[in-house]
Design an enzyme around this catalytic site. Structure first.
Site, PDB file in Angstrom:
ATOM      1  N   LYS A 106      13.219 136.632  46.016  1.00 56.51           N
ATOM      2  CA  LYS A 106      14.575 136.308  46.791  1.00 56.51           C
ATOM      3  C   LYS A 106      14.271 136.418  48.056  1.00 56.51           C
ATOM      4  CE  LYS A 106      18.097 139.354  44.758  1.00 56.51           C
ATOM      5  NZ  LYS A 106      16.825 139.776  43.043  1.00 56.51           N
TER       6      LYS A 106
HETATM    7  C1  LIG Z   1      17.771 139.917  41.841  1.00 57.22           C
HETATM    8  C2  LIG Z   1      16.989 140.035  40.997  1.00 57.22           C
HETATM    9  C3  LIG Z   1      17.528 139.520  39.762  1.00 57.22           C
HETATM   10  C4  LIG Z   1      18.296 138.562  38.961  1.00 57.22           C
HETATM   11  O1  LIG Z   1      18.622 137.324  40.341  1.00 57.22           O
HETATM   12  P1  LIG Z   1      20.301 136.976  40.532  1.00 57.22           P
HETATM   13  O2  LIG Z   1      20.359 135.795  40.977  1.00 57.22           O
HETATM   14  O3  LIG Z   1      20.669 138.143  41.201  1.00 57.22           O
HETATM   15  O4  LIG Z   1      21.009 136.915  39.134  1.00 57.22           O
HETATM   16  C5  LIG Z   1      16.079 139.536  39.086  1.00 57.22           C
HETATM   17  N1  LIG Z   1      15.022 140.193  39.059  1.00 57.22           N
HETATM   18  C6  LIG Z   1      14.395 140.706  40.232  1.00 57.22           C
HETATM   19  C7  LIG Z   1      13.234 141.654  40.315  1.00 57.22           C
HETATM   20  C8  LIG Z   1      15.620 139.996  41.404  1.00 57.22           C
HETATM   21  O5  LIG Z   1      15.341 141.217  42.750  1.00 57.22           O
END
Ligand SMILES: *Cc1c(COP(=O)(O)O)cnc(C)c1O
Length: 492
Positions: A106
């Site tokens: 993220k």
């Molecule tokens: C947020 C997250 C996901 C999922 O991503 P999305 O965009 O919500 O589908 C997968 N793995 C990790 C480690 C995350 O932090």
């Protein structure tokens, strides 16, 4: 460029306004009226930052000086200039998205969003403060706090499910520094926290507040759009490695929760990148797998707490964007989302499912299989992955086994193994024939002990931001019931 809600295409805002608002007033998600023409081959020729600037200028044209904003967002914050490096591991290529300031994928988006938001405020001549409200299943919270800390004109509040995030994730959030940040645990699960945030938006709609609300979740197009870059970057790496020639299709396996990451992959495809199948990997909260199989989306079920908590989600918000993109029918989307709200489920017409399955394939991987996968890939390939990435890997294998599709496969790696060190430690220390109960038991000690043990055992470096955590004091220790979230925000 005109943006409208996924639920209504007769009211428009420009891209700067869409970023400022996050969620459309009718509860829908903002989408551009049309996907712009895009020179994807030129984009592939750039550096990661140039790729990002090109993609973002195309999708958010009302926000000026994009190259400058991208430089400010990323310079010096990632472990490598590649931002999102790729590593060949066996037959697959792993796209490491966790080399940023909080070791979560993220970071790619949340380093960028504050720049976009600040620029959008300037474009719109807004003088009210923006209050970012975010519900997190673990990783968004920290990445958003770090991205927004001390950004002028913006405040941020993060809600996380009490007991629903790992010890390391919690430590990352409650030790957050910055003069404009608040962090609060909610008694409930992630969906409760996310629903609470949506309810706050609804309750504040049209009210005269000292701040304007916005969101750092992937419901905000300014959060989603920066994620498109790394699909281009991975493609370029495969070209450079001689594994493909220009125009060859590449498959991507994406550990999925809110459907934001994988939707960014579909947007990359719409911008012209030769993407083959997008493989939607879930954990035992397999709502999306079932949806892709049957066309029925049903959130009425127990939420399992798993070893991949960032994917413990029953309502994948960005699926709404896909339904809109492939149907072009805002009336249908509004109807389905109303059903989801009132009945907890909806059923997508077969013509639309056929279109969706043309691009997407779904699979699920439970904790036991996930940990076995981590252990096996470590032993056989010397590559250490986290629990979320493991589901992406395992589902990618299932996909190849079931379809025989030989196109190159990129597995998106969404977190550092050191964010979930207990589970990863059990996975690499357990005997290959360990029973589920033994494998799934967390090792003795706490998160930071597991980090040390995992490092001692594997020699894989601990990212500095995680290594330094344990010395930091806790600053945010509130826990509130889920129906007091609005009150909490208004009192800030
Ligand atoms: C947020 C997250 C996901 C999922 O991503 P999305 O965009 O919500 O589908 C997968 N793995 C990790 C480690 C995350 O932090």
């Amino acid at each position: 460029m005109r943006y409208h809600s996924t639920r209504n295409d007769s009211v428009f805002v420009d891209s700067a306004q869409a970023v400022l608002e996050g969620l459309a007033p009718d509860g829908g998600l903002y989408m551009p009226e049309a996907i712009p023409a895009f020179d994807w081959q030129k984009c592939l020729a750039g550096t990661p930052m140039e790729m990002s600037a090109m993609i973002l200028s195309a999708l958010l044209p009302e926000i000026p000086d994009m190259e400058d904003l991208v430089r400010k967002a990323y310079t010096g914050k990632f472990q490598t200039e590649a931002l999102t490096p790729t590593v060949p591991v066996g037959d697959f290529t792993v796209l490491e998205l966790f080399r940023g300031p909080t070791s979560a994928f993220k970071d790619v988006a949340l380093c960028m969003l504050p720049q976009l938001l600040t620029a959008a405020r300037a474009v719109k001549g807004m003088d009210r403060e923006v209050m970012i409200l975010t519900a997190t299943s673990g990783d968004t919270g920290k990445a958003a706090l770090e991205g927004f800390r001390d950004v002028p004109g913006v405040r941020i509040t993060v809600f996380y499910p009490h007991g629903g995030v790992s010890q390391v994730q919690r430590a990352q959030m409650v030790t957050q520094e910055g003069s404009n940040v608040a962090v609060c645990a909610v008694e409930g699960n992630f969906d409760d926290a996310q629903t609470g945030v949506k309810n706050i938006f609804a309750a504040c709609q049209g009210k005269d507040l000292p701040f304007a609300l916005s969101s750092a979740n992937s419901i905000n197009i300014g959060r989603l759009a920066p994620q498109i870059m790394y699909y281009f970057k991975a493609y370029r790496d495969l070209l450079d490695a001689g594994k493909i020639t220009l125009g060859d299709q590449v498959n991507f396996s994406v550990p999925t929760g809110n459907f934001g990451d994988i939707l960014a992959g579909y947007l990359a495809k719409l911008l012209g990148l030769p993407v083959g199948k997008l493989i939607c990997a879930s954990n035992s909260n397999n709502v999306l797998t079932e949806f892709l199989d049957t066309g029925r989306y049903n959130r009425i079920r127990l939420l399992h707490k798993t070893k991949s908590p960032s994917m413990d989600i029953l309502v994948s918000s960005n699926l709404e964007r896909l339904l809109y993109l492939l149907s072009g029918d805002c009336g249908l989307v509004a109807e389905l989302m109303e059903k989801l709200k009132t009945d907890g489920r909806y059923h997508v017409p077969e013509y639309l499912m056929a279109r969706i399955r043309n691009h997407f394939w779904g699979g699920a991987c439970g904790d036991y299989k996930g940990l076995q996968t981590i252990g096996r890939v470590w032993r056989e390939r010397g590559y250490l992955m986290d629990t979320h990435t493991a589901s992406g890997w395992a589902v990618a294998e299932d996909y190849v086994n079931q379809t025989g599709d030989k196109r190159p496969m990129v597995v998106l790696s969404t977190a550092s193994p050191y964010k979930f060190p207990g589970a990863v430690l059990s996975a690499v220390t357990a005997p290959t024939d360990a029973l589920p109960a033994d494998l799934l038991k967390e090792p003795a000690g706490e998160g930071f002990d597991h980090m040390d043990a995992l490092h001692a055992l594997t020699g894989v470096p601990v990212p500095p931001n995680l290594a330094n955590l344990r010395q930091k004091p806790e600053r945010h220790t509130n826990v509130i019931p889920k129906d007091e979230m609005l009150e909490y925000v208004l009192k800030l």
